[in-house]
Every structure is written in C-alpha cells, then in structure tokens.
Design a protein around this motif. Structure first.
Motif, PDB file in Angstrom:
ATOM      1  N   LEU A 114       0.793  -0.599  -0.271  1.00  0.00           N
ATOM      2  CA  LEU A 114      -0.148   0.314  -0.116  1.00  0.00           C
ATOM      3  C   LEU A 114       0.558   0.788   0.090  1.00  0.00           C
ATOM      4  CD1 LEU A 114      -2.464   1.536   0.508  1.00  0.00           C
ATOM      5  CD2 LEU A 114      -2.373   0.746   2.525  1.00  0.00           C
ATOM      6  N   ALA A 115       1.943   1.351   0.611  1.00  0.00           N
ATOM      7  CA  ALA A 115       2.885   2.571   0.749  1.00  0.00           C
ATOM      8  C   ALA A 115       3.510   2.649  -1.006  1.00  0.00           C
ATOM      9  CB  ALA A 115       4.214   2.163   2.270  1.00  0.00           C
ATOM     10  N   LEU A 116       3.984   1.802  -1.047  1.00  0.00           N
ATOM     11  CA  LEU A 116       4.513   1.778  -2.290  1.00  0.00           C
ATOM     12  C   LEU A 116       3.082   2.332  -3.553  1.00  0.00           C
ATOM     13  CD1 LEU A 116       6.567   1.027  -4.245  1.00  0.00           C
ATOM     14  CD2 LEU A 116       6.463  -1.702  -4.472  1.00  0.00           C
ATOM     15  N   ALA A 117       2.273   1.699  -3.432  1.00  0.00           N
ATOM     16  CA  ALA A 117       1.015   2.491  -4.235  1.00  0.00           C
ATOM     17  C   ALA A 117       0.808   3.968  -3.923  1.00  0.00           C
ATOM     18  CB  ALA A 117      -0.309   1.441  -3.794  1.00  0.00           C
ATOM     19  N   VAL A 118       0.852   4.157  -2.448  1.00  0.00           N
ATOM     20  CA  VAL A 118       0.843   5.985  -3.040  1.00  0.00           C
ATOM     21  C   VAL A 118       1.787   6.292  -3.658  1.00  0.00           C
ATOM     22  CG1 VAL A 118       0.682   7.171  -0.792  1.00  0.00           C
ATOM     23  CG2 VAL A 118      -0.825   5.381  -0.246  1.00  0.00           C
ATOM     24  N   GLY A 147      -1.909 -13.061   5.474  1.00  0.00           N
ATOM     25  CA  GLY A 147      -0.676 -12.994   5.453  1.00  0.00           C
ATOM     26  C   GLY A 147      -0.161 -12.185   7.136  1.00  0.00           C
ATOM     27  N   SER A 148       1.030 -11.341   7.278  1.00  0.00           N
ATOM     28  CA  SER A 148       1.260 -10.912   7.919  1.00  0.00           C
ATOM     29  C   SER A 148       0.972  -9.467   7.820  1.00  0.00           C
ATOM     30  CB  SER A 148       3.031 -11.282   8.331  1.00  0.00           C
ATOM     31  OG  SER A 148       3.824 -10.622   6.909  1.00  0.00           O
ATOM     32  N   LEU A 149       0.934  -8.780   8.794  1.00  0.00           N
ATOM     33  CA  LEU A 149       0.705  -6.948   8.518  1.00  0.00           C
ATOM     34  C   LEU A 149       1.939  -6.524   9.355  1.00  0.00           C
ATOM     35  CD1 LEU A 149      -2.668  -6.598   8.585  1.00  0.00           C
ATOM     36  CD2 LEU A 149      -1.788  -6.944   6.756  1.00  0.00           C
ATOM     37  N   ASP A 150       2.726  -5.109   8.963  1.00  0.00           N
ATOM     38  CA  ASP A 150       3.230  -4.396   9.622  1.00  0.00           C
ATOM     39  C   ASP A 150       2.745  -3.235   9.817  1.00  0.00           C
ATOM     40  OD1 ASP A 150       5.168  -3.213  10.900  1.00  0.00           O
ATOM     41  OD2 ASP A 150       6.969  -3.221   9.120  1.00  0.00           O
ATOM     42  N   THR A 151       2.635  -3.327  11.032  1.00  0.00           N
ATOM     43  CA  THR A 151       1.471  -2.113  11.597  1.00  0.00           C
ATOM     44  C   THR A 151       2.670  -0.698  12.111  1.00  0.00           C
ATOM     45  OG1 THR A 151       1.015  -2.983  13.711  1.00  0.00           O
ATOM     46  CG2 THR A 151      -0.302  -2.600  11.375  1.00  0.00           C
ATOM     47  N   GLU A 152       3.666  -0.537  11.469  1.00  0.00           N
ATOM     48  CA  GLU A 152       4.870   0.384  12.350  1.00  0.00           C
ATOM     49  C   GLU A 152       4.115   1.605  11.359  1.00  0.00           C
ATOM     50  OE1 GLU A 152       8.841   1.578  13.090  1.00  0.00           O
ATOM     51  OE2 GLU A 152       8.384  -0.512  12.356  1.00  0.00           O
ATOM     52  N   ASP A 153       4.053   1.677  10.144  1.00  0.00           N
ATOM     53  CA  ASP A 153       3.640   2.725   9.497  1.00  0.00           C
ATOM     54  C   ASP A 153       2.187   3.684   8.935  1.00  0.00           C
ATOM     55  OD1 ASP A 153       6.731   3.135   9.927  1.00  0.00           O
ATOM     56  OD2 ASP A 153       6.664   2.597   7.838  1.00  0.00           O
ATOM     57  N   LEU A 154       1.029   2.741   9.940  1.00  0.00           N
ATOM     58  CA  LEU A 154      -0.420   3.133   9.159  1.00  0.00           C
ATOM     59  C   LEU A 154      -0.514   4.467   9.603  1.00  0.00           C
ATOM     60  CD1 LEU A 154      -1.994  -0.305  10.834  1.00  0.00           C
ATOM     61  CD2 LEU A 154      -1.452   0.532   9.073  1.00  0.00           C
ATOM     62  N   GLU A 197      -7.979  -8.743   9.265  1.00  0.00           N
ATOM     63  CA  GLU A 197      -9.452  -8.399   9.488  1.00  0.00           C
ATOM     64  C   GLU A 197      -9.328  -6.561  10.772  1.00  0.00           C
ATOM     65  OE1 GLU A 197     -12.889 -10.578   8.953  1.00  0.00           O
ATOM     66  OE2 GLU A 197     -11.733 -12.461   7.937  1.00  0.00           O
ATOM     67  N   GLN A 198      -9.589  -7.073  11.562  1.00  0.00           N
ATOM     68  CA  GLN A 198      -9.519  -5.361  12.900  1.00  0.00           C
ATOM     69  C   GLN A 198      -8.792  -5.222  12.195  1.00  0.00           C
ATOM     70  OE1 GLN A 198     -12.069  -5.212  14.211  1.00  0.00           O
ATOM     71  NE2 GLN A 198     -13.034  -7.557  14.302  1.00  0.00           N
ATOM     72  N   THR A 199      -7.414  -5.069  11.783  1.00  0.00           N
ATOM     73  CA  THR A 199      -6.830  -3.769  11.807  1.00  0.00           C
ATOM     74  C   THR A 199      -7.007  -3.814  10.504  1.00  0.00           C
ATOM     75  OG1 THR A 199      -5.003  -5.217  12.765  1.00  0.00           O
ATOM     76  CG2 THR A 199      -4.486  -3.741  11.548  1.00  0.00           C
ATOM     77  N   LEU A 200      -6.907  -4.042  10.056  1.00  0.00           N
ATOM     78  CA  LEU A 200      -7.544  -3.597   7.992  1.00  0.00           C
ATOM     79  C   LEU A 200      -8.748  -1.944   8.299  1.00  0.00           C
ATOM     80  CD1 LEU A 200      -6.318  -6.998   5.679  1.00  0.00           C
ATOM     81  CD2 LEU A 200      -5.019  -4.618   5.945  1.00  0.00           C
ATOM     82  N   LYS A 201     -10.295  -3.208   8.684  1.00  0.00           N
ATOM     83  CA  LYS A 201     -11.175  -2.156   8.845  1.00  0.00           C
ATOM     84  C   LYS A 201     -10.877  -1.366   9.835  1.00  0.00           C
ATOM     85  CE  LYS A 201     -15.781  -2.998  10.365  1.00  0.00           C
ATOM     86  NZ  LYS A 201     -16.980  -3.725  10.593  1.00  0.00           N
ATOM     87  N   GLY A 202     -10.057  -0.615  10.634  1.00  0.00           N
ATOM     88  CA  GLY A 202      -9.970   0.245  11.081  1.00  0.00           C
ATOM     89  C   GLY A 202      -9.067   1.133  10.600  1.00  0.00           C
ATOM     90  N   PHE A 203      -8.015   0.317   9.623  1.00  0.00           N
ATOM     91  CA  PHE A 203      -6.791   1.276   8.875  1.00  0.00           C
ATOM     92  C   PHE A 203      -7.312   2.017   7.796  1.00  0.00           C
ATOM     93  CE2 PHE A 203      -4.155   2.024   5.078  1.00  0.00           C
ATOM     94  CZ  PHE A 203      -4.220   3.272   5.995  1.00  0.00           C
ATOM     95  N   VAL A 204      -9.032   1.141   7.231  1.00  0.00           N
ATOM     96  CA  VAL A 204      -9.691   2.021   5.950  1.00  0.00           C
ATOM     97  C   VAL A 204     -10.278   2.504   6.289  1.00  0.00           C
ATOM     98  CG1 VAL A 204     -11.205   1.481   4.320  1.00  0.00           C
ATOM     99  CG2 VAL A 204      -9.771  -0.276   4.570  1.00  0.00           C
ATOM    100  N   GLU A 205     -11.897   2.578   7.981  1.00  0.00           N
ATOM    101  CA  GLU A 205     -12.548   3.748   8.620  1.00  0.00           C
ATOM    102  C   GLU A 205     -11.992   4.977   8.282  1.00  0.00           C
ATOM    103  OE1 GLU A 205     -14.213   1.919  11.424  1.00  0.00           O
ATOM    104  OE2 GLU A 205     -15.447   0.542  10.189  1.00  0.00           O
TER     105      GLU A 205
END
Length: 737
Positions: A114-118, A147-154, A197-205
């Motif tokens: 996602l960071a690369l796409a931005v 997969g694994s998620l690196d949430t450091e730079d969210l 799922e919870q991480t991604l949903k919160g991030f999208v919101e």
C-alpha cells in the motif's frame, strides 16, 4: 469526456490464495480475479488516455519494484507488474494472466504494498513543479487477510492518503471477511486472520475508505455500470427576445446548451485482415492481402492488422473504349440524383440557395402546455442553463423559467448552433428541481416534416353513402371493451413491486432497466479478452439483463381470470397451423370447409390449370394449387420452364431478363415449399447448359450472370431438408467450367 483518474490494484497472490474454501469450485485467487478482471477490462474498453492504471502483486515469489524505489527491508515479495500508465492493450492483459498465479510463499507485507502504491500515485499525478494535478486517485486492495501485517507506519500512510491536496480513495475487499450487514461470519477462522481483519477495517475507516467483502463486490458486478461523460456544450451564446442589433429594449440572457439524454449504442465491430508479414514472404503470402484495402498498424499479441478502406473514382476512358481511368477527387463535381439521372449543381448555384445564418437562439413565440402534442418532438433533449459564473444571467434565466412554469407555458425558439448551419425550431420546457433549474429543449418539425395519415375510426364504420354504423362484426362490443379494460388494469405495473418498507411501488423503473444489447456485447468482449480459448463456452447473460425481458410470473398468474374473460368476450379460437411442404398437397385435409362440401366441384374449378404466358406467375401458382398430384406439379413445372426459356430466347437484348428472373424466383420458391427440389434442380441444370451452349438464340451469357448474381442455383440441404444436393455442390454449380 470523464475526468482524469489513477488507479492501482493490489492483488494478494500468496500461497493461501490458491486454496478452495467453503465449498467453492474455484480457488480464492480465481474468485478474486472475477472482480479484478472486470475492473481492468472495463478500463481498457474505454480506451481513455486519461485513465492511468497499474497492478501490484503482494506475497509473490520474487521481488520486482519496477524501479519505483530501490529494494529495501520490508518491501520483499512485492511485484510491480507495470508502472502507472494509460493505453493498456490486449498484450498487457495476456502478460498479467501469466503473472496472476498463486505463489509458493506466504511472506510479504500488504501494508508495504500500500505504501508503494501511494508513492506511485503521488509520482504519476504530480506536475513538474511537484504540485498535485487534478486526478481521481484510487487504490483497490483484494486480499484474504492471511498474511502478516507490519503496522508500524500505519499513521503516516493514513495521513498521506487523506492529504487535502491529493486525497486517495481506498477500497479494500476481503475474501471471506465477516459481514455483519449481510449476516455472514466465517467459522473456524484463525486468530491471525481475525486480527488482520480488525486491523484493516480500522485502518480503512481511519482513511475514510470503503471496506467490504469480495462476495458483495462480485454480486454488484452483475449490475451494469453507467458510463460517466463530461458534457460538451453544443451552443454558447445569447437567448434573445427581440432584435438586439437594432433595438435596445430586448431581452438577452447569456446561456449554454448541454446534452440531457444520449443514445447508448453497442460497440461496433472493426475490420481486420491477416498480417501478411508473418509468412515466409512468398508471393502467395503477399497476394493474400486484399487489393482494395490498406492494412493499418499491427496489433500486439495477434496476427491481425486493422483494415482501412481506399476509395477510387473511375470514369469511362474515351481514348480506350471498354476501359476505365482513375479521377482525382479535386476534379469531381457534386451531383444529385433525380430519378436515375445525376443532376449537376455548380458551387455558385449552391451558394445561391444556401441560407446565410448566424449563431443565435431567439424566442419566436409561446404555446400553452396543454395544447402541445407529445408526438411532435424529433430529437433527443438538451439542457439550456445560464453561463457559468454569470450571476445576472443566472437571475434572468431563473426568472424566465419561473414565469413559464407559473403561466403553464412553453417557449418556441429558433436555434442556429453555428454560422451557416440550417436553423431548427425548438421547444423550451421549464424544469425546476430542488437544487437546479434549466430549460429542456427538443426539436420541433417544420410543415414539410409532417406526415398526416388518415385512418378509419375504431368505434364506428362509415358507408359510402355516409351512414354511420356503430354495431358491426369488426367493431368491439361493450362487453369486449370492458373485458379489455379489466385485463389492462390487472396488468398494472405501477404498484406491483414493493419498496424497502413494504409499500407498493413501480415495477421496472427506468433507472433499474438496462439495454441488453449494449451491456451483453460489452460483457462478452471483456470476458473473451481474458478467456481467449475458443473452446470455452460464452457465459450466460447476467440475470439483471433478463429480469424485465418477460412479464412477472406472479402478475400473469393473478390476471388469468381477466384473460379468460377477455378470450370469451373476443370469441378467440385457435387457428390451425399453416401446412407446408408435402402436407400442403393433401387437399383432402387442406382448406376443408366446415360444411364438408367440395367447393371446387360446386364452382366447376378444373383439376388442371394451363400456364398463361400473359399472366405467367399467377397462372403457375394456380396450377400448383389446383391439384396435389405429383404428375400435375411436374406438368406445371415443365410448362413454366418452357415459358422461361421462351422469355430468354425472344428477349431483345436484356429486355426480357427481368421477367425471366422473377419467374425463376417464384418457381424455385414454390417448388421448394412443396418439397420437390429435385424438379427445380433438374430444370436449372438444363437451363444453365442451354444458356452456356448458346441454344437460346445466341449468346445469352448475360442472363447466366444475372442468375448467378441472384443466387438462383441448385436447392441444397440447407434450404430444403429433402434435397440430395450438398452445400459444396450448390456452390460449385455457379462455376462455368
């Protein structure tokens, strides 16, 4: 045209996407590709240069950042398949198909993709000075969340996505994600996926994006998407009342005219030819190219080349009789067809009859709304709105619209869209909505455009003496009229459906119906682009396109009583099917009167009818209808063949060829319908031999070319099932060797 847009698709290609889950016959990746391919092919089909697109694979076997940035920690197992670019072609889709396979690893970070796409979007949609350009930016993520998620730079990614100068719309679709709105919850879910799922949903919101499930997105693919277009003005000028050139006391309003409705047409097929440069360069390969076409640019990944047409004008060459010579376009003069004669009109005469016009929109009258006939409009509708950022024009046009609305009137105006364009008369109808106001215009006919036809009344008959008859077998009775009225009321669609609250609503609203022709052809083109194997059957049309193809079954069942009453009142009876072929010759059963009497015997009709050369075709048909005996049919065919030969033999030049051709057509059709093609085939073989051998009073080969051009040859099995002639034999019959 639509605005500029830049879209990056992030597709999860991890090993877990290759599994089949929850009873599906396809893997999670194949299921996800239904959505991805639909989006990509829709963009490719538009052919817009303002639509940038790219695809990033996540959790891939290899790492390829396409030069967007140098490989660094955290960006492993990401594959940028293409840069953000426009002009995707079929070759690009073929390459992506090779890449879109489940990998052999589950390593790779979705948020790094996602960071690369931005970063890619920011680079592609910024100007030379670094300022963001006007683009609709969008990132679409499809993943199973395993997969694994690196949430450091969210937090930093969310800030960049929500940037007020260049915001990015984020869409995340999950495979088998929980959907409380639709009551779906995946059982036996791993704790890692549930946490993701919870991480991604919160991030999208947090990014004000859209979070949904893949199942919901694929269901929405069945509904066709409407094409968004940027309206182009067809007129910019002044709406006037009076003569502003000679008088000051005139009404002038600066307005613009935009299309309101447009006809959506299905994609048209293009012409292509096989590329001749793919062979060995032999003369045979070169001669395969058509002499009257010029091949255009080659198409990648195919052996086709676009065909362009070349037009050549030719005239008789007086210096070499029997030949023609080419004429340059600038040497031609314009002519108009008058009967079968070309009438030449010089440019000076054309200038004299042209009406000199200037761009204008002037009011010429008003009409009461109740007196306007709805069948008069000739064209699609357009909006007339005030000039942008012109407050006096907005106030003036608003006052004029409200005056027409309150007076229940329409305005009639004369419109010239461009200089020297012919004027048209338009009707201006006020339209007032909650947030906007406009005039809707439609073209009106001139007197020369009107076609007035007179039809007899439906409720009475007029005799020659002028007497009015109100009761007749051809006129509806009161009982029939009432039955029809009740049946029409029973089929009322305005209240057949139900809204979300259960209240009656309209069935088949215009906004819910779609053109099957337009969307079905587009659907097949997109599907075939991603499934090139010709052995694969074409998928059925989406149910939404067939939903309104037939009346609703429940409504038909509910109206059965009214339909039966209507049949009884109309005295409807079943008509026996028309007898064709050999059954048509069974006169004992054909056209048998209810009385059982032999009408032919009573009227003294003969069993055999002689072919009359002065009334050739009707007498031939009567001869076939007079008897069902095969011997009689053969006798009529022989007489008809003699008359056709006589027409050809005694023809002065080609004066008799037209009658002979018409007689051939009727003879061929009648014998084919009677399922006696062998009689025709024997005759036409002999006729061909007589013509080519000069037995019909000299050289009559022109008649043979007319027969060949009209395709009046042998009747094969395709035309008649009882024929013993194959299609190849029928085609070879036209050869003269």
């Amino acid at each position: 045209m639509a605005g500029k847009e830049a879209t990056v698709y992030i597709l999860d290609l991890g090993q877990s996407m290759g599994a089949k889950r929850h009873g599906r016959d396809q893997t999670d990746l194949d299921w996800a590709l239904e959505y991805v391919w639909d989006k990509i092919t829709n963009t490719v089909a538009t052919g817009r240069k303002s639509a940038l697109m790219s695809v990033i694979g996540c959790r891939t076997d290899e790492t390829d950042l396409y030069g967007i940035m140098e490989e660094a920690d955290g960006y492993e197992h990401l594959h940028v398949f293409t840069e953000l670019k426009h002009g995707y072609l079929l070759g690009d889709i073929r390459k992506l198909q090779d890449y879109f396979k489940p990998s052999k690893t589950n390593e790779g970070d979705l948020l790094s993709a996602l960071a690369l796409a931005v970063q890619m979007i920011d680079k592609a949609t910024s100007g030379k000075n670094g300022n963001p350009l006007k683009y609709d930016r969008r990132i679409i993520i499809v993943t199973d969340g395993r997969g694994s998620l690196d949430t450091e730079d969210l937090e930093q990614i969310a800030i960049k996505i929500k940037s007020p100068d260049a915001p990015i719309q984020l869409v995340l679709l999950g495979v088998d994600f929980d959907d409380p709105d639709n009551g779906y919850k995946e059982e036996d879910k791993s704790s890692e996926k549930e946490k993701n799922e919870q991480t991604l949903k919160g991030f999208v919101e947090e990014c004000d994006g859209m979070f949904g499930t893949l199942a919901e997105a694929i269901d929405q693919l069945q509904t066709p998407r409407l094409k968004e277009t940027r309206p182009v003005p067809s007129f910019k000028g002044q709406l006037t009342l009076g003569d502003p050139e000679h008088y000051d006391s005139t009404l002038t309003i600066d307005v613009e005219r935009y299309p309101c409705t447009m006809i959506a047409r299905a994609p048209t097929a293009s012409s292509f030819a096989m590329r001749t440069d793919l062979g060995d360069g032999s003369a045979a390969a070169t001669s395969a190219q058509s002499s009257n076409t010029i091949t255009g640019e080659d198409h990648p990944m195919t052996d086709l080349s676009a065909v362009r047409h070349q037009r050549v004008y030719q005239v008789e060459n007086l210096e070499e009789p029997g030949t023609k010579k080419n004429v340059e376009t600038e040497d031609l003069e314009r002519g108009y067809e008058y009967g079968r004669t070309a009438v030449h009109i010089s440019e000076s005469d054309m200038n004299a009859v042209k009406l000199p016009t200037d761009q204008s929109l002037s009011l010429i009258g008003f009409v009461k709304a109740e007196s306007f006939e709805r069948y008069l409009p000739l064209s699609r509708s357009n909006f007339i709105v005030p000039q942008k950022a012109n407050q006096p024009a907005q106030l003036s046009l608003s006052s004029f619209i409200h005056a027409l609305y309150e007076a229940d009137c329409y305005a009639v105006a004369r419109l010239v869209t461009k200089e020297l364009k012919p004027p048209i008369i338009i009707l201006l109808v006020p339209r007032i909505e909650q947030e906007w106001e406009a005039l809707v215009d439609v073209e009106l006919p001139f007197e020369e455009d009107m076609r007035r036809y007179k039809f007899p009344p439906l409720d009475r008959k007029l005799t020659v003496s002028g007497k009015v008859i109100t009761e007749h077998k051809d006129l509806p009775t009161d009982e029939l009229t009432d039955a029809m009225s009740r049946y029409v009321d029973a089929l009322d669609l305005s209240t057949f459906a139900e809204d979300d609250e259960g209240n009656p609503s309209e069935y088949a609203k215009p906004e819910d119906t779609f053109s099957p022709l337009v969307h079905r052809i587009g659907h097949i083109i997109r599907w075939r682009a991603t499934h090139p194997d010709p052995s694969l059957p074409i998928p059925p049309p989406p149910p939404i396109l067939l939903k309104y193809a037939n009346p609703p079954h429940d409504l038909l069942e509910a109206s059965k009583g009214e339909l039966e009453a209507l049949k009884k009142a109309a005295k409807v009876s079943k008509v026996p099917p028309k007898v064709k072929g050999r059954g048509k010759r069974n006169r004992a059963e054909r056209d048998k009167p209810l009385s059982g009497l032999d009408i032919d015997a009573l009227l003294g009709n003969p069993k055999r009818v002689k072919i009359d050369s002065s009334n050739l075709i009707p007498s031939f048909k009567n001869a076939l209808a007079a008897s069902d005996d095969l011997e009689t049919i053969q006798e009529a065919a022989d007489s008809m063949s003699s008359e056709i030969r006589s027409l050809i033999k005694n023809s002065v030049g080609d004066s008799g060829y037209g009658r002979a051709l018409e007689a051939l057509r009727v003879m061929r059709d009648e014998l084919t319908e009677l399922e006696e093609p062998e009689i025709w085939n024997a005759f036409v073989r002999g006729l061909k031999a007589d013509i080519l051998e000069g037995k019909l009073n000299g050289n009559r080969k022109d008649m043979w070319w007319k027969i060949r051009g009209s395709r009046y040859g042998l009747v094969d099995r395709k035309r008649s099932l009882v024929s013993d002639i194959t299609e190849e034999e029928a085609a070879a019959f036209y050869n003269t060797t």
